[in-house]
Design an enzyme around this catalytic site. Structure first.
Site, PDB file in Angstrom:
ATOM      1  N   PRO A 162      -5.908  -2.332   4.691  1.00 33.28           N
ATOM      2  CG  PRO A 162      -4.120  -0.825   4.705  1.00 33.28           C
ATOM      3  CD  PRO A 162      -4.512  -2.202   4.256  1.00 33.28           C
ATOM      4  CD  GLU A 174      -9.284  10.004  -2.783  1.00 33.66           C
ATOM      5  OE1 GLU A 174     -10.392   9.558  -3.120  1.00 33.66           O
ATOM      6  OE2 GLU A 174      -8.228   9.347  -2.890  1.00 33.66           O
ATOM      7  N   GLY A 214     -10.650   0.655   2.038  1.00 36.58           N
ATOM      8  CA  GLY A 214     -11.741   0.075   1.274  1.00 36.58           C
ATOM      9  C   GLY A 214     -11.216  -0.339  -0.086  1.00 36.58           C
ATOM     10  N   GLY A 215     -10.567   0.610  -0.727  1.00 41.40           N
ATOM     11  CA  GLY A 215     -10.001   0.320  -2.036  1.00 41.40           C
ATOM     12  C   GLY A 215      -8.837   1.235  -2.317  1.00 41.40           C
ATOM     13  CG  MET A 216      -4.308   1.882  -3.404  1.00 42.02           C
ATOM     14  SD  MET A 216      -4.378   3.640  -2.936  1.00 42.02           S
ATOM     15  CE  MET A 216      -3.479   4.376  -4.302  1.00 42.02           C
ATOM     16  CD  GLU A 217      -6.409   5.950  -5.877  1.00 43.32           C
ATOM     17  OE1 GLU A 217      -6.829   5.228  -4.956  1.00 43.32           O
ATOM     18  OE2 GLU A 217      -6.027   7.118  -5.693  1.00 43.32           O
ATOM     19  CD  GLN A 248      -2.491   1.763   0.267  1.00 42.32           C
ATOM     20  OE1 GLN A 248      -3.166   0.974  -0.395  1.00 42.32           O
ATOM     21  NE2 GLN A 248      -2.416   3.043  -0.045  1.00 42.32           N
ATOM     22  CG  HIS A 268     -14.003   6.124  -4.786  1.00 37.90           C
ATOM     23  ND1 HIS A 268     -14.373   7.398  -4.406  1.00 37.90           N
ATOM     24  CD2 HIS A 268     -12.684   6.017  -4.503  1.00 37.90           C
ATOM     25  CE1 HIS A 268     -13.318   8.026  -3.904  1.00 37.90           C
ATOM     26  NE2 HIS A 268     -12.272   7.200  -3.946  1.00 37.90           N
ATOM     27  CD  GLU A 269     -10.777   2.940  -4.747  1.00 35.56           C
ATOM     28  OE1 GLU A 269      -9.876   3.654  -5.219  1.00 35.56           O
ATOM     29  OE2 GLU A 269     -11.257   3.130  -3.605  1.00 35.56           O
ATOM     30  CG  HIS A 281      -9.181   7.377  -7.619  1.00 39.02           C
ATOM     31  ND1 HIS A 281      -8.835   8.691  -7.384  1.00 39.02           N
ATOM     32  CD2 HIS A 281      -9.629   6.882  -6.436  1.00 39.02           C
ATOM     33  CE1 HIS A 281      -9.072   8.962  -6.088  1.00 39.02           C
ATOM     34  NE2 HIS A 281      -9.561   7.890  -5.503  1.00 39.02           N
ATOM     35  CE1 TYR A 339     -11.934   9.329  -0.485  1.00 43.68           C
ATOM     36  CE2 TYR A 339     -10.829  10.608   1.213  1.00 43.68           C
ATOM     37  CZ  TYR A 339     -10.864   9.520   0.357  1.00 43.68           C
ATOM     38  OH  TYR A 339      -9.819   8.640   0.345  1.00 43.68           O
ATOM     39  CD  GLN A 354      -3.501   7.812  -2.167  1.00 46.17           C
ATOM     40  OE1 GLN A 354      -4.255   6.862  -2.287  1.00 46.17           O
ATOM     41  NE2 GLN A 354      -3.849   9.034  -2.481  1.00 46.17           N
ATOM     42  CE  LYS A 378     -16.340   3.786   5.924  1.00 44.51           C
ATOM     43  NZ  LYS A 378     -17.077   3.468   4.710  1.00 44.51           N
ATOM     44  CG  ASP A 438      -2.295   8.470   7.349  1.00 47.87           C
ATOM     45  OD1 ASP A 438      -2.894   8.086   6.328  1.00 47.87           O
ATOM     46  OD2 ASP A 438      -2.498   7.996   8.481  1.00 47.87           O
TER      47      ASP A 438
HETATM   48  N1  BES Z   1      -6.944   6.558  -2.692  1.00 51.25           N
HETATM   49  C1  BES Z   1      -7.867   6.226  -1.693  1.00 51.25           C
HETATM   50  C2  BES Z   1      -7.256   5.469  -0.539  1.00 51.25           C
HETATM   51  C3  BES Z   1      -6.151   6.217   0.175  1.00 51.25           C
HETATM   52  C4  BES Z   1      -6.256   7.550   0.452  1.00 51.25           C
HETATM   53  C5  BES Z   1      -5.013   5.546   0.569  1.00 51.25           C
HETATM   54  C6  BES Z   1      -5.215   8.206   1.102  1.00 51.25           C
HETATM   55  C7  BES Z   1      -3.990   6.197   1.214  1.00 51.25           C
HETATM   56  C8  BES Z   1      -4.095   7.541   1.474  1.00 51.25           C
HETATM   57  C9  BES Z   1      -9.031   5.406  -2.247  1.00 51.25           C
HETATM   58  O1  BES Z   1      -9.416   5.774  -3.520  1.00 51.25           O
HETATM   59  C10 BES Z   1     -10.212   5.654  -1.373  1.00 51.25           C
HETATM   60  O2  BES Z   1     -10.657   6.764  -1.334  1.00 51.25           O
HETATM   61  N2  BES Z   1     -10.718   4.619  -0.697  1.00 51.25           N
HETATM   62  C11 BES Z   1     -11.850   4.711   0.191  1.00 51.25           C
HETATM   63  C12 BES Z   1     -13.076   4.124  -0.439  1.00 51.25           C
HETATM   64  C13 BES Z   1     -13.896   5.054  -1.252  1.00 51.25           C
HETATM   65  C14 BES Z   1     -15.143   4.339  -1.738  1.00 51.25           C
HETATM   66  C15 BES Z   1     -14.255   6.344  -0.583  1.00 51.25           C
HETATM   67  C16 BES Z   1     -11.566   3.865   1.408  1.00 51.25           C
HETATM   68  O3  BES Z   1     -10.569   3.142   1.405  1.00 51.25           O
HETATM   69  O4  BES Z   1     -12.342   3.905   2.357  1.00 51.25           O
HETATM   70 ZN    ZN Z   2     -10.361   7.661  -3.558  1.00 51.45          ZN
END
Ligand code: BES
Ligand code: ZN
Length: 624
Positions: free
Chosen positions: A284, A336, A286-289, A157, A313-314, A317, A401, A159, A574, A393
């Site tokens: 850790p 975001e 929900g998703g990573m693009e 991971q 969402h992903e 991105h 968002y 980002q 989350k 972070d």
């Molecule tokens: N790019 C983010 C995840 C992220 C953000 C990783 C900042 C590290 C640092 C990803 O696109 C994201 O926003 N994931 C969300 C889910 C989304 C449906 C809002 C998540 O993981 O909760």
């Molecule tokens: Zn995102």
């Protein structure tokens, strides 16, 4: 090839000519540089990576070479890389000659500056290195932490600034490079990267990858494990462990349709294929693009397709973020906020405006909660952040968002959808594969849509540089949510819910209901909801999470059993962090929370346990 360096030098000169005071110069310099990276791209920067490594599960290390093609100004003396917990063994140039280098002392989340001396003719720097077991980007899982229980698993991971802990790189989102890779993994395991991917396991565990489009380092990704490939559509597929693949294929059956809808909205998909890998539950996020292959948590495989907006969402991105990229983490909202807007447009195209409006309304709840939590005047509620001397972070809140989303929604409302869509299509095309920052966006917005003249107060500047939630003209409204509100009011008053209505509620309606009822409930209220609708048994992670928060607040001890199972099997921050926050806020649960955390912690990725560690420390509770 010289274009980028030439351009940045040109820009810096142009900027400097307009100011004389040293202080002003320093501020401009600070702005022009990403202060979360040691790289100085205007002097020397990477263009292409050839990565040749092997993945060793026994020693929890990735070792090999990062062979970087670079570009530099004629008199650049050195190139700077970001590293964190890397063991640097040797650095050579294209001729195999040693290059002098120094690895500075570790500076916490920034890691160590690796400064490599350059000769006039240096075109490549080849860094032989190994990662350490503590690398925060990497999670090494035992077989017992996977679904199949037979093979180990590794995922990365990167980002925001964790890529430097597994590849020495210029870890700034404004610096892009292409790559290819040779990765050796234990025989019998599969490997995928943010690149062109295999569909089958390779003999001897030898994989080759190619990523022809330039990407920033935070989109570097690797997963290794015992997983398989399953086709969804001509350009889309799922990778997952055997026991998950069929479920995931059913859950995400609309992936190809989402891709088609996205292209219809904002133009051609730039990455050829769009696949998704369902990772073990300790992932850790929900998703990573990651380009070409989204990394996803299994907690969205709900069994009823109710949490698939995560895929939208992903996927979104792939335009906002991966094609037009925030140039530094202060401008994270550009990644975001645009993506949430795009995500909801995809959901609207596929499932209708009613559904998308409910998602937006839930987003508005999140925004209000986030602003309450940070304080309405907090600078962290500005869209553009100031993360200097802070771990990026810290800036990754719902502000980027949801405030980002509502800002774009207001613009859409005021200029009209047709004009706004054309504006976005042009934006993605014009700035493709380039870094974007807030000022550039505002200038473009003003130029293309005549903003601020069309937009009266609040102006784009109020949204971007100001706190809290500006006045909104285009708030979400939903008839279905209005009916949920009536039920929530009745329930709060006398503990009654109209079963004929609630039985037909979808996940979003339950989430709205749980948002509207009081945080703390009495035993009767809890029993009614649990006996009639079995919320404590919900396999839907979002509903379960929202419900458990209430039960902790209500000191409903019977929830601890199920809660304990959840906290020790899922690692999505989350969910995990807020649940522990609720627990330690209750005197009677803090001991239980600590004991549970001691068991759960080794299942978590560093992103999650670092946040939870900080919480326990803040409360004066010792983890070890
Ligand atoms: N790019 C983010 C995840 C992220 C953000 C990783 C900042 C590290 C640092 C990803 O696109 C994201 O926003 N994931 C969300 C889910 C989304 C449906 C809002 C998540 O993981 O909760
Ligand atoms: Zn995102």
């Amino acid at each position: 090839m010289k274009y980028n360096i030439g351009l940045s030098i040109y820009l810096l000169t142009a900027i400097f000519q307009g100011c004389d005071k040293p202080q002003e110069k320093k501020e401009i310099m600070d702005k022009a540089r990403d202060f979360h990276s040691y790289a100085i791209p205007s002097e020397a920067r990477v263009k292409h990576l050839n990565w040749d490594v092997s993945v060793d599960f026994d020693n929890q290390t990735i070792a090999g070479t990062a062979d970087w093609e670079i570009e530099k100004t004629p008199n650049a003396q050195a190139i700077h890389f970001d590293t964190r917990y890397l063991t640097i063994k040797r650095v050579t140039d294209q001729a195999g000659d040693d290059l002098d280098h120094t690895l500075a002392e570790d500076q916490g989340y920034m890691g160590s500056d690796l400064k490599i001396s350059l000769k006039e003719n240096t075109t490549r720097v080849i860094i032989e290195y190994a990662t350490q077991a503590v690398a925060p980007a990497l999670q090494w899982l035992n077989p017992t932490q996977t679904l199949g229980k037979n093979a180990p698993f590794l995922f990365t991971q990167s980002q925001a600034i964790l890529a430097r802990s597994w590849i020495p790189c210029q870890d700034s989102p404004g610096i892009r490079f292409t790559y290819n890779a040779q990765v050796k993994v234990p025989d019998g395991l599969m490997a995928v990267m943010s690149a062109e991917n295999p569909r089958e396991k390779m003999a001897g565990g030898k994989y080759v990858f190619n990523m022809p489009q330039p990407i920033p380092s935070y989109l570097m990704a690797l997963a290794v494990g015992d997983f398989e490939f399953g086709e969804v559509g001509p350009r889309t597929a799922i990778y997952a462990e055997k026991g998950m693949l069929e479920k995931a294929l059913w859950e995400f059956t609309d992936m190809e349709n989402m891709l088609i809808a996205a292209e219809e909205l904002y133009g051609p998909y730039a990455w050829d294929r769009y696949d998704l890998i369902v990772l073990p539950p300790s992932f850790p996020f929900g998703g990573m693009e990651n380009p070409r292959i989204t990394f996803a948590t299994p907690t969205v495989v709900a069994g009823d397709r109710s949490l698939t907006s995560l895929v939208a969402h992903e996927l979104a991105h792939s335009w906002s973020g991966n094609v037009v990229t925030n140039s530094n983490w202060n401008d994270f909202w550009l990644n975001e906020g645009f993506t949430v807007y795009f995500e909801r447009r995809i959901m609207e195209a596929l499932y209708g405006a009613d559904y998308a409006e409910m998602l937006a309304a839930l987003g508005f709840n999140d925004l209000k909660n986030q602003v309450d939590e940070l304080g309405a005047e907090s600078p962290d509620t500005h869209l553009q952040l100031n993360l200097k001397d802070r771990d990026p972070d810290e800036g990754m809140t719902d502000i980027a968002y949801e405030k980002g989303y509502f800002f774009l929604r207001e613009i859409e409302g005021r200029v009209g959808r047709e004009k706004f869509d054309q504006f976005l299509r042009n934006y993605f095309e014009l700035y493709a594969f380039k870094p974007m920052d807030t000022e550039m966006f505002l200038e473009y917005l003003n130029k293309e849509l005549g903003i601020p003249s069309t937009i009266s107060a609040p102006s784009p500047n109020d949204w971007v540089f100001g706190p809290g939630i500006p006045m909104m003209e285009f708030k979400p409204s939903s008839e279905r949510f209005a009916r949920v509100r009536t039920q929530a009011e009745q329930f709060s008053l006398n503990g009654e819910v109209d079963e004929t209505q609630a039985e037909n509620w979808t996940t979003v309606e339950w989430l709205e209901f749980l948002h509207l009822i009081p945080d703390s409930l009495n035993a009767d209220q809890i029993n009614i909801l649990d006996s009639k609708f079995e919320l404590s048994q919900s396999g839907n992670s979002e509903i379960f999470f929202a419900w458990m928060k209430k039960l902790i607040r209500s000191e409903h001890d019977q929830c601890l059993d199920r809660l304990g199972k959840f906290l020790t099997s899922v690692g999505r921050r989350k969910f995990i962090l807020p649940l522990f926050e609720e627990l330690v806020a209750k005197e009677k649960y803090s001991e239980w929370a600590l004991e549970t955390y001691k068991i759960a912690r080794s299942n978590y990725h560093s992103v999650t346990y670092n946040s939870v560690d900080a919480l326990f420390e803040e409360k004066g509770l010792a983890i070890s």
